[in-house]
Design a protein around this motif. Structure first.
Motif, PDB file in Angstrom:
ATOM      1  N   PRO A   1       0.809  -1.226   0.000  1.00  0.00           N
ATOM      2  CA  PRO A   1       0.000   0.000   0.000  1.00  0.00           C
ATOM      3  C   PRO A   1       0.844   1.278   0.000  1.00  0.00           C
ATOM      4  O   PRO A   1       1.892   1.331   0.634  1.00  0.00           O
ATOM      5  CB  PRO A   1      -0.810  -0.116   1.289  1.00  0.00           C
ATOM      6  CG  PRO A   1      -0.051  -1.049   2.151  1.00  0.00           C
ATOM      7  CD  PRO A   1       0.765  -1.934   1.285  1.00  0.00           C
ATOM      8  N   THR A   2       0.389   2.264  -0.736  1.00  0.00           N
ATOM      9  CA  THR A   2       1.012   3.589  -0.693  1.00  0.00           C
ATOM     10  C   THR A   2      -0.083   4.643  -0.551  1.00  0.00           C
ATOM     11  O   THR A   2      -1.251   4.373  -0.833  1.00  0.00           O
ATOM     12  CB  THR A   2       1.815   3.915  -1.973  1.00  0.00           C
ATOM     13  OG1 THR A   2       0.906   4.073  -3.048  1.00  0.00           O
ATOM     14  CG2 THR A   2       2.820   2.842  -2.304  1.00  0.00           C
ATOM     15  N   LEU A   3       0.333   5.818  -0.127  1.00  0.00           N
ATOM     16  CA  LEU A   3      -0.617   6.929   0.014  1.00  0.00           C
ATOM     17  C   LEU A   3      -0.783   7.631  -1.332  1.00  0.00           C
ATOM     18  O   LEU A   3       0.185   7.789  -2.075  1.00  0.00           O
ATOM     19  CB  LEU A   3      -0.091   7.940   1.036  1.00  0.00           C
ATOM     20  CG  LEU A   3      -0.199   7.564   2.507  1.00  0.00           C
ATOM     21  CD1 LEU A   3       0.731   8.437   3.317  1.00  0.00           C
ATOM     22  CD2 LEU A   3      -1.613   7.722   2.995  1.00  0.00           C
TER      23      LEU A   3
ATOM     24  N   GLU B   1      -8.528  21.429  -1.079  1.00  0.00           N
ATOM     25  CA  GLU B   1      -8.136  20.623   0.064  1.00  0.00           C
ATOM     26  C   GLU B   1      -8.270  19.179  -0.403  1.00  0.00           C
ATOM     27  O   GLU B   1      -9.228  18.854  -1.094  1.00  0.00           O
ATOM     28  CB  GLU B   1      -9.134  20.893   1.190  1.00  0.00           C
ATOM     29  CG  GLU B   1      -8.556  20.862   2.564  1.00  0.00           C
ATOM     30  CD  GLU B   1      -9.633  21.238   3.569  1.00  0.00           C
ATOM     31  OE1 GLU B   1      -9.611  22.380   4.030  1.00  0.00           O
ATOM     32  OE2 GLU B   1     -10.482  20.375   3.863  1.00  0.00           O
ATOM     33  N   ALA B   2      -7.301  18.354  -0.065  1.00  0.00           N
ATOM     34  CA  ALA B   2      -7.347  16.985  -0.582  1.00  0.00           C
ATOM     35  C   ALA B   2      -7.101  15.979   0.522  1.00  0.00           C
ATOM     36  O   ALA B   2      -6.382  16.276   1.483  1.00  0.00           O
ATOM     37  CB  ALA B   2      -6.300  16.818  -1.672  1.00  0.00           C
ATOM     38  N   ASP B   3      -7.706  14.795   0.385  1.00  0.00           N
ATOM     39  CA  ASP B   3      -7.483  13.722   1.344  1.00  0.00           C
ATOM     40  C   ASP B   3      -6.670  12.620   0.683  1.00  0.00           C
ATOM     41  O   ASP B   3      -7.044  12.112  -0.380  1.00  0.00           O
ATOM     42  CB  ASP B   3      -8.823  13.122   1.801  1.00  0.00           C
ATOM     43  CG  ASP B   3      -9.577  14.074   2.703  1.00  0.00           C
ATOM     44  OD1 ASP B   3      -8.939  15.007   3.232  1.00  0.00           O
ATOM     45  OD2 ASP B   3     -10.791  13.885   2.872  1.00  0.00           O
ATOM     46  N   ALA B   4      -5.550  12.270   1.312  1.00  0.00           N
ATOM     47  CA  ALA B   4      -4.770  11.143   0.814  1.00  0.00           C
ATOM     48  C   ALA B   4      -5.117   9.913   1.647  1.00  0.00           C
ATOM     49  O   ALA B   4      -5.242  10.009   2.870  1.00  0.00           O
ATOM     50  CB  ALA B   4      -3.279  11.445   0.921  1.00  0.00           C
ATOM     51  N   VAL B   5      -5.304   8.789   0.979  1.00  0.00           N
ATOM     52  CA  VAL B   5      -5.620   7.549   1.697  1.00  0.00           C
ATOM     53  C   VAL B   5      -4.601   6.473   1.326  1.00  0.00           C
ATOM     54  O   VAL B   5      -3.903   6.568   0.322  1.00  0.00           O
ATOM     55  CB  VAL B   5      -7.049   7.047   1.381  1.00  0.00           C
ATOM     56  CG1 VAL B   5      -8.079   8.040   1.834  1.00  0.00           C
ATOM     57  CG2 VAL B   5      -7.196   6.739  -0.084  1.00  0.00           C
ATOM     58  N   LEU B   6      -4.567   5.455   2.171  1.00  0.00           N
ATOM     59  CA  LEU B   6      -3.653   4.341   1.951  1.00  0.00           C
ATOM     60  C   LEU B   6      -4.404   3.232   1.234  1.00  0.00           C
ATOM     61  O   LEU B   6      -5.467   2.812   1.681  1.00  0.00           O
ATOM     62  CB  LEU B   6      -3.140   3.836   3.296  1.00  0.00           C
ATOM     63  CG  LEU B   6      -1.909   2.948   3.294  1.00  0.00           C
ATOM     64  CD1 LEU B   6      -0.693   3.755   2.923  1.00  0.00           C
ATOM     65  CD2 LEU B   6      -1.718   2.336   4.663  1.00  0.00           C
ATOM     66  N   SER B   7      -3.863   2.794   0.111  1.00  0.00           N
ATOM     67  CA  SER B   7      -4.506   1.686  -0.587  1.00  0.00           C
ATOM     68  C   SER B   7      -3.466   0.975  -1.457  1.00  0.00           C
ATOM     69  O   SER B   7      -2.325   1.403  -1.532  1.00  0.00           O
ATOM     70  CB  SER B   7      -5.664   2.204  -1.422  1.00  0.00           C
ATOM     71  OG  SER B   7      -6.361   1.120  -1.978  1.00  0.00           O
ATOM     72  N   THR B   8      -3.882  -0.085  -2.113  1.00  0.00           N
ATOM     73  CA  THR B   8      -2.931  -0.891  -2.889  1.00  0.00           C
ATOM     74  C   THR B   8      -3.112  -0.704  -4.394  1.00  0.00           C
ATOM     75  O   THR B   8      -4.125  -0.191  -4.846  1.00  0.00           O
ATOM     76  CB  THR B   8      -3.109  -2.386  -2.578  1.00  0.00           C
ATOM     77  OG1 THR B   8      -4.444  -2.742  -2.913  1.00  0.00           O
ATOM     78  CG2 THR B   8      -2.818  -2.683  -1.135  1.00  0.00           C
ATOM     79  N   GLY B   9      -2.118  -1.147  -5.143  1.00  0.00           N
ATOM     80  CA  GLY B   9      -2.167  -1.058  -6.592  1.00  0.00           C
ATOM     81  C   GLY B   9      -3.321  -1.834  -7.199  1.00  0.00           C
ATOM     82  O   GLY B   9      -3.746  -1.539  -8.317  1.00  0.00           O
TER      83      GLY B   9
ATOM     84  N   ASP C   1      -6.266  -1.688  -6.213  1.00  0.00           N
ATOM     85  CA  ASP C   1      -7.410  -0.808  -6.154  1.00  0.00           C
ATOM     86  C   ASP C   1      -7.326   0.276  -7.234  1.00  0.00           C
ATOM     87  O   ASP C   1      -8.303   0.572  -7.919  1.00  0.00           O
ATOM     88  CB  ASP C   1      -7.399  -0.183  -4.752  1.00  0.00           C
ATOM     89  CG  ASP C   1      -8.593   0.675  -4.494  1.00  0.00           C
ATOM     90  OD1 ASP C   1      -9.681   0.244  -4.900  1.00  0.00           O
ATOM     91  OD2 ASP C   1      -8.434   1.764  -3.915  1.00  0.00           O
ATOM     92  N   HIS C   2      -6.169   0.864  -7.399  1.00  0.00           N
ATOM     93  CA  HIS C   2      -5.983   1.928  -8.386  1.00  0.00           C
ATOM     94  C   HIS C   2      -4.481   2.045  -8.665  1.00  0.00           C
ATOM     95  O   HIS C   2      -3.676   1.951  -7.739  1.00  0.00           O
ATOM     96  CB  HIS C   2      -6.517   3.252  -7.828  1.00  0.00           C
ATOM     97  CG  HIS C   2      -6.651   4.330  -8.866  1.00  0.00           C
ATOM     98  ND1 HIS C   2      -5.558   4.881  -9.487  1.00  0.00           N
ATOM     99  CD2 HIS C   2      -7.735   4.943  -9.397  1.00  0.00           C
ATOM    100  CE1 HIS C   2      -5.971   5.800 -10.353  1.00  0.00           C
ATOM    101  NE2 HIS C   2      -7.284   5.850 -10.320  1.00  0.00           N
ATOM    102  N   ALA C   3      -4.125   2.284  -9.916  1.00  0.00           N
ATOM    103  CA  ALA C   3      -2.705   2.331 -10.291  1.00  0.00           C
ATOM    104  C   ALA C   3      -1.943   3.448  -9.587  1.00  0.00           C
ATOM    105  O   ALA C   3      -0.726   3.391  -9.483  1.00  0.00           O
ATOM    106  CB  ALA C   3      -2.562   2.483 -11.799  1.00  0.00           C
ATOM    107  N   LYS C   4      -2.652   4.466  -9.098  1.00  0.00           N
ATOM    108  CA  LYS C   4      -1.941   5.548  -8.397  1.00  0.00           C
ATOM    109  C   LYS C   4      -1.369   5.075  -7.062  1.00  0.00           C
ATOM    110  O   LYS C   4      -0.471   5.712  -6.528  1.00  0.00           O
ATOM    111  CB  LYS C   4      -2.867   6.750  -8.177  1.00  0.00           C
ATOM    112  CG  LYS C   4      -4.000   6.511  -7.199  1.00  0.00           C
ATOM    113  CD  LYS C   4      -4.952   7.692  -7.168  1.00  0.00           C
ATOM    114  CE  LYS C   4      -6.172   7.380  -6.316  1.00  0.00           C
ATOM    115  NZ  LYS C   4      -7.184   8.413  -6.402  1.00  0.00           N
TER     116      LYS C   4
END
Lengths: 64, 248
Positions: B41-43, B129-137, B139-142
């Motif tokens: 996971p990355t932010l 204003e933005a929210d960064a979340v932790l997720s895995t590749g 889920d989304h390439a970002k």
């Protein structure tokens, strides 16, 4: 419109190199191939992102 | 597996590395590769609240560009549903760069400072204003930490005799790393062509069993070592989960 942040194919971040690439190879007279090599953009998927890009913000901004 | 792994670095930079891993099966090597791409996971920015956007791009386009900017992700500091708030406020005439993003958490910063987000003309303004979340590749390439992750078999090269004097020489292209005796040689050294290295000799090339040369690049959210160890940890965690699930 603006340069893509990442390469469409591999996901490498290429947007950061655009301004230098543009200054040196489009506005300057350096060989784009050499500039890309020096910027460390090795793969051809990433290279085409910069080579084929055209900024459009200046063109569309009068028609807001 | 209880056997010892042997890891040897061939090339090591901040964001890219090439290393040899011995003592793993092809299935395990591929498992690590897939985990590096999809399971670490990355932010990344996932939700954006616009306060003002008078630029030439739509809110959604800017939100997508912000999402793709890699954010540094310290290990074991965040959980899956943690949120880090970031903000951006730029008035034209200027270009909004990823480096202009202000983070509420010191550990989470844009890994690249020079990515242009949007070019603002006279009188245009961008505030959000933005929210960064932790997720895995997955889920989304970002959220993908590893970029162009791959591996090849290590190849052993042995000379088996002399080449005939008047024979036509065809190029013998190998890309990766070869082993000569005990020495490892990157094929880049001889332009990937074995006939450059052994001009007058015939060579035999074979895969070295259970030895893989990984080439890994990251998007800047973490170092290669961290990405690799976290990929192995995620495999380990899933194996443990499976073991728990099937034991009575």
């Amino acid at each position: 419109m603006m340069v893509p942040v990442r390469c469409f194919t591999c996901g490498n971040v290429v947007g950061e190199h655009w301004e230098e690439f543009k200054a040196r190879s489009r506005e300057g007279d350096e060989d784009p191939e050499m500039v890309l090599d020096e910027l460390g953009i090795d793969r051809y998927c990433c290279r085409r992102m910069l080579v084929s890009h055209k900024d459009l913000v200046d063109i569309v901004s009068p028609y807001q | 597996m209880d056997e010892e792994y042997d890891v040897e670095f061939i090339e090591r930079e901040e964001r890219s590395a090439k290393f040899l891993v011995r003592g793993v099966t092809p299935a395990f090597a591929n498992g690590i590769r897939r985990a590096m791409i999809a399971d670490v996971p990355t932010l990344a920015i996932d939700e954006v609240r616009f306060i003002e956007n008078s630029s030439v791009m739509f809110d959604e386009q800017i939100a997508l560009r912000l999402g793709l900017v890699p954010l540094s992700t310290p290990p074991n500091e965040f959980d899956e549903d943690d949120v880090v708030t970031l903000s951006l406020d730029v008035s034209g005439p200027a270009t909004a760069y990823s480096g202009d993003i202000v983070s509420s958490d010191e550990m989470v910063q844009p890994a690249e400072e020079n990515v242009p987000i949007i070019d603002l003309k006279d009188g245009q303004r961008l505030e959000l204003e933005a929210d960064a979340v932790l997720s895995t590749g997955k889920d989304h390439a970002k959220h993908q930490g590893g970029v162009s992750v791959g591996y090849r078999h290590l190849q052993r090269v042995e000379t088996v005799g002399d080449r005939g004097e008047f024979e036509d020489v065809d190029p013998e292209i190998y890309r990766g790393v070869i082993q000569e005796g005990d020495e490892l040689v990157d094929t880049e050294e001889f332009d990937h062509d074995l006939t450059n290295r052994y001009p007058d000799q015939e060579v035999a090339v074979e895969d070295v069993e259970h030895a893989f040369v990984f080439s890994v690049e990251t998007d800047g959210s973490m170092s290669v070592e961290e990405l690799f160890t976290r990929a192995v940890e995620s495999l380990d965690a899933r194996a443990a989960e499976l073991e728990d699930a099937v034991s009575l």
